[in-house]
Scaffold this motif. Structure first.
Motif, short mmCIF file in Angstrom:
data_model
loop_
_atom_site.label_atom_id
_atom_site.label_comp_id
_atom_site.label_asym_id
_atom_site.label_seq_id
_atom_site.Cartn_x
_atom_site.Cartn_y
_atom_site.Cartn_z
N PHE A 60 7.64 -8.84 11.39
CA PHE A 60 6.51 -7.92 11.49
C PHE A 60 5.35 -8.35 10.59
N SER A 63 3.64 -11.12 12.42
CA SER A 63 2.95 -10.59 13.60
C SER A 63 1.69 -9.82 13.23
N PHE A 64 1.78 -8.99 12.18
CA PHE A 64 0.60 -8.26 11.73
C PHE A 64 -0.47 -9.21 11.19
N ILE A 88 4.33 -6.86 18.76
CA ILE A 88 4.71 -5.91 17.71
C ILE A 88 5.32 -4.65 18.32
#
Length: 120
Positions: A60, A63-64, A88
């Motif tokens: 995550f 991905s963020f 996400i």
């Protein structure tokens, strides 16, 4: 046939369900037994395996980071921004569905084993 494995130490226990295949979303169940008036209460907490949790946090985070970089980059199109956002959301839904379905199974088994009521 044993359904769970783990340990009991005093009034605390840590168990996980025994399954034939591998499942990363299988919850680790920690619990404590309490004496309450004339009844016994068992408080449980279910968590993901620490390795899976670390993997999800790293996934995550990356991905963020890609999502934020895509938003900041003015040359990116809407579709370029949408791809990391979809990844996400998909990963979150997959994680929650996998963990929640396994925790429901564990709660039902524990309710049956302890002949009790689940209080949340």
């Amino acid at each position: 046939m044993k359904e769970y494995e783990g340990y009991i130490l005093g009034k605390e226990f840590e168990i996980n369900r025994i399954i034939k295949n591998r499942n990363a979303f299988l919850p680790k169940i920690k619990g404590r037994v309490y004496k309450f008036d004339s009844t016994t209460k068992i408080k449980i907490k279910m968590n993901l395996n620490w390795f899976v949790l670390i993997f999800i946090i790293v996934f995550f985070s990356m991905s963020f980071t890609f999502l934020i970089l895509s938003i900041i980059d003015t040359t990116k199109t809407f579709e370029d921004i949408l791809v990391p956002a979809i990844i996400i959301v998909f990963a979150y839904i997959l994680t929650m569905f996998g963990f929640k379905s396994e925790s429901r199974i564990a709660k039902a088994h524990l309710k049956k084993i302890f002949e009790g009521v689940i209080v949340e």
